[in-house]
Design a protein around this motif. Structure first.
Motif, PDB file in Angstrom:
ATOM      1  N   GLN A  33       0.847  -1.234  -0.021  1.00  0.00           N
ATOM      2  CA  GLN A  33       0.083   0.026  -0.123  1.00  0.00           C
ATOM      3  C   GLN A  33       0.731   1.175   0.056  1.00  0.00           C
ATOM      4  OE1 GLN A  33      -3.289  -0.135  -0.370  1.00  0.00           O
ATOM      5  NE2 GLN A  33      -2.879  -2.307  -0.421  1.00  0.00           N
ATOM      6  N   SER A  34       0.602   2.367  -0.812  1.00  0.00           N
ATOM      7  CA  SER A  34       1.492   3.390  -0.918  1.00  0.00           C
ATOM      8  C   SER A  34       1.077   4.353   0.103  1.00  0.00           C
ATOM      9  CB  SER A  34       1.333   3.760  -2.569  1.00  0.00           C
ATOM     10  OG  SER A  34      -0.029   4.363  -2.582  1.00  0.00           O
ATOM     11  N   ALA A  36       0.819   7.679  -1.075  1.00  0.00           N
ATOM     12  CA  ALA A  36       0.459   8.541  -1.990  1.00  0.00           C
ATOM     13  C   ALA A  36      -0.291   9.950  -1.634  1.00  0.00           C
ATOM     14  CB  ALA A  36      -0.610   8.011  -3.260  1.00  0.00           C
ATOM     15  N   LYS A  41      -3.327   7.681  -5.838  1.00  0.00           N
ATOM     16  CA  LYS A  41      -3.581   6.370  -4.954  1.00  0.00           C
ATOM     17  C   LYS A  41      -2.730   5.366  -5.672  1.00  0.00           C
ATOM     18  CE  LYS A  41      -8.025   5.136  -6.968  1.00  0.00           C
ATOM     19  NZ  LYS A  41      -9.619   4.938  -6.614  1.00  0.00           N
ATOM     20  N   SER A  42      -2.640   4.180  -5.198  1.00  0.00           N
ATOM     21  CA  SER A  42      -1.943   2.960  -5.916  1.00  0.00           C
ATOM     22  C   SER A  42      -2.867   2.203  -6.772  1.00  0.00           C
ATOM     23  CB  SER A  42      -1.456   2.035  -4.515  1.00  0.00           C
ATOM     24  OG  SER A  42      -0.955   1.081  -5.166  1.00  0.00           O
ATOM     25  N   LEU A  77       6.552   0.452  -7.434  1.00  0.00           N
ATOM     26  CA  LEU A  77       6.441   0.280  -6.016  1.00  0.00           C
ATOM     27  C   LEU A  77       6.708  -1.196  -6.015  1.00  0.00           C
ATOM     28  CD1 LEU A  77       3.738   2.508  -4.967  1.00  0.00           C
ATOM     29  CD2 LEU A  77       5.909   3.017  -4.571  1.00  0.00           C
ATOM     30  N   VAL A  88       2.950  -2.047  -9.672  1.00  0.00           N
ATOM     31  CA  VAL A  88       2.245  -1.248  -8.702  1.00  0.00           C
ATOM     32  C   VAL A  88       2.887   0.068  -8.789  1.00  0.00           C
ATOM     33  CG1 VAL A  88       1.305  -0.653  -6.382  1.00  0.00           C
ATOM     34  CG2 VAL A  88       1.438  -3.114  -7.376  1.00  0.00           C
ATOM     35  N   ASP A  90       2.202   4.755  -7.996  1.00  0.00           N
ATOM     36  CA  ASP A  90       1.148   5.862  -7.439  1.00  0.00           C
ATOM     37  C   ASP A  90       0.812   6.833  -8.699  1.00  0.00           C
ATOM     38  OD1 ASP A  90       1.108   4.951  -4.830  1.00  0.00           O
ATOM     39  OD2 ASP A  90       2.578   6.424  -4.147  1.00  0.00           O
TER      40      ASP A  90
END
Length: 631
Positions: A33-34, A36, A41-42, A77, A88, A90
């Motif tokens: 989970q980022s 951001a 958002k991710s 990511l 993945v 952002d």
């Protein structure tokens, strides 16, 4: 449609296989989970099959971001290269759309945690998660014949599950370049197509590109509610409650509302007579863009969506008791409420409305059988009551293929790891899960014995709600917990079914095609009637006002207490008929003992259908079978 056969091991948590998809608090929880910014958002960028050279995958992903955004600060990511090709990153919404349009990208969808969705169908059937468990659970294998499966779904995580049982002889059929991986939960998978042809949307793999197979394989539970209702408020502050699964939030903003008949696409040759149904290309884009459209039927939503509508309201002559997902905010009404909305549009100079997100509402009439479900009688063998049983199948939340739109419409850009859909396909996994539960306690029971246990322990349903009575719900509503301890079972083996087919008139050569045994024959098997199959229900089709007498021969096997005395409790309205059970008391002295009885029905039927039941009762078990006599 590409199809696949998937075998899943129940493992240590048989019940969890059917509950995990719906009770899991996170989808893609294994994904990072980022952190951001507010407008980012991710996202997962899915690029299809994994690459042979895993080392170059990360470089490919980094280069794609460089090509898309140049010197902007974008970094991968997480890269995926073992199960599938993807990464993945952002992004804001505009950047995600740009990424989705790049060559080599199959889809872009949010990488996010899912909140817990409360689902109650197993509880609704008296089967909570905390139930008695059998030691043999780890040897139960569930086979799924469907559109495939999405193995990365948390529903199929094999954490804590032991290896496949030694009896398993199957395999995981994947190509060297395939992106599909089996584990201790999905222990085998094969894909095929009946004519060898695949559609462009199909993956040549057991991987599910449709979503249906993933949903049925992971189905755990639905809800005891009638659609997660949808409120429409008009500009004069009147509100109407329709049905739909509307996940869109218009945030109370009002939009102009227009009747589809008043917005025909005349350039394409449409008139108001056809545009009122809101089919594709029938609506004039300039007239409906940014507006809510009233349509005169339940339409897929493609027409209003492609014309740029802000939402859709439907009024329907054939009012339904369920709904689907649509690609735009939608609510459906019957002709009465829909007529009031139509009247408001006609009598108001600048009509406007808003559509709210759906709320769940309790359905106090449940359980009952939804309108789309098939009804009996059985057209091939009327004296075998069909359907056998009822189980939840409306608004079932379960795992989904994240590369298939949630509404299953190509115009929909919502891609999720879970989805809510309805159908007999959703009922079937509930029954399959209950059968697996029974099998875990009784591994030597035949399919017929398990079927009998499910049917004779089902909860009775009301013919006042389901006018077709047993031809709507069969033996009643599935009760898995009781099915593990039915007391008595109506068992049948292969020979019994061969005799049944012979009495149906099947020729020997057709039987041999079914049995793959050239020694199979109907000689000596044609005496008696098809209703003598040792089935846990009693059906009799007859002619109006014609006297008849029919005897049903049945045998029950004691699977409860060694010493047991069962009394027949016959509940049947007279209706010009005499029904009796001979003998009406059965005394057992051991487990596995078999005793036989006859149900005799005589008289003349003047009504179209009369139904009742026979219950064998020993004080602990109530072994219930429906009896239906019909014209």
């Amino acid at each position: 449609m590409c199809e696949a056969i998937v075998a899943m091991k129940a493992g240590k948590y048989l019940l969890h296989f059917f509950l995990l998809a719906l009770l899991a608090t996170k989808a893609a929880a294994h994904l990072p989970q980022s952190t951001a910014n507010a407008n980012q958002k991710s996202y997962i960028v899915y690029m299809g099959d994994r690459l042979d050279d895993g080392a170059s995958t990360s470089l490919l992903h980094a280069n794609m971001l460089q090509d898309a955004f140049g010197g902007e600060s974008k970094s991968v990511l997480c890269s995926y290269k073992k199960s599938f090709n993807g990464f993945v990153v952002d992004l804001n919404e505009e950047e995600a759309q740009k990424m989705a349009g790049m060559d080599g990208v199959v889809s872009v969808f949010p990488n996010e945690k899912r909140k817990l969705h409360t689902t109650k169908s197993w509880d609704f059937m008296g089967f909570p998660q905390q139930v008695e468990r059998a030691a043999m659970e780890s040897d139960v294998i569930i086979g799924v014949f469907d559109t495939g499966i999405w193995p990365e779904s948390q529903s199929f995580d094999d954490k804590g599950i032991s290896p496949p049982p030694t009896k398993w002889k199957g395999s995981c059929q994947v190509e060297p370049s395939d992106n599909f991986t089996c584990n201790n939960k999905i222990i085998g998978a094969k894909y095929y197509h009946s004519d060898g042809m695949f559609f462009p949307s199909d993956l040549v793999s057991p991987r599910d590109s449709d979503g249906h197979g993933t949903h049925t394989a992971s189905t755990a539970a639905g809800n005891s509610v009638d659609g997660f209702s949808t409120l429409v408020r008009l500009g004069d502050n009147t509100s109407y409650e329709g049905i739909s699964i509307n996940t869109f939030d218009l945030k109370n903003k009002t939009y102009p509302i227009i009747y589809g008949r008043d917005a025909p696409n005349t350039t394409a040759g449409y008139t108001g007579r056809s545009s009122r149904f809101c089919t594709i290309n029938s609506l004039d884009r300039d007239s409906v863009k940014g507006k809510i459209v009233l349509c005169d039927t339940i339409e897929s939503g493609r027409g209003p969506f492609l014309a740029g509508a802000a939402g859709m309201v439907t009024r329907n002559e054939d009012w339904t008791d369920y709904t689907d997902l649509f690609p735009l905010p939608t609510s459906s009404f019957n002709l009465v409420d829909g007529g009031m909305i139509y009247q408001y549009i006609n009598l108001t100079s600048t009509p406007n409305a808003t559509i709210f997100k759906s709320d769940e509402v309790s359905d106090t009439l449940a359980p009952y059988v939804v309108s789309f479900s098939s009804r009996g009688p059985n057209p091939i063998t009327p004296d075998i009551i069909k359907p056998d049983i009822s189980a939840p199948g409306v608004y079932i939340l379960a795992a989904w293929s994240p590369i298939s739109p949630v509404s299953q419409l190509e115009v929909d850009n919502r891609f999720e790891g879970f989805n809510i859909i309805s159908g007999t396909s959703m009922s079937c996994p509930h029954v399959s899960g209950a059968a697996a539960y029974v099998k875990s306690f009784h591994p030597t029971w035949s399919p017929a014995a398990i079927q009998s246990a499910l049917m004779t322990t089902a909860s009775p349903m009301s013919p006042g709600i389901n006018l077709e009575a047993e031809f709507a719900y069969g033996s009643g509503h599935l009760n898995p917990l009781q099915a593990a301890n039915p007391g008595l079972v109506y068992d049948a083996n292969e020979a019994d079914y061969i005799t049944f087919l012979c009495r149906q008139g099947y020729a020997t050569r057709f039987l041999q095609l079914l049995t793959k045994d050239n020694s199979t024959t109907c000689l000596g098997s044609t005496n008696g009637t098809v209703s003598d199959l040792n089935y846990p229900s009693f059906g009799l089709s007859t002619s109006p006002s014609k006297a008849f007498s029919r005897s049903f021969k049945r045998t029950v096997t004691n699977v409860g207490s060694p010493l047991a005395l069962y009394r027949a409790d016959l509940s049947f309205p007279n209706g010009g008929l005499n029904v009796r059970v001979v003998p009406d008391v059965l005394v057992f002295t051991s487990v596995g003992q078999k005793l036989s009885f006859d149900v005799v029905i005589e008289g003349t039927l003047d009504e179209s259908l009369v139904s009742g039941s026979l219950v064998w009762d020993d004080g602990e078990h109530k072994v219930r079978s429906p009896i239906v006599v019909f014209i």
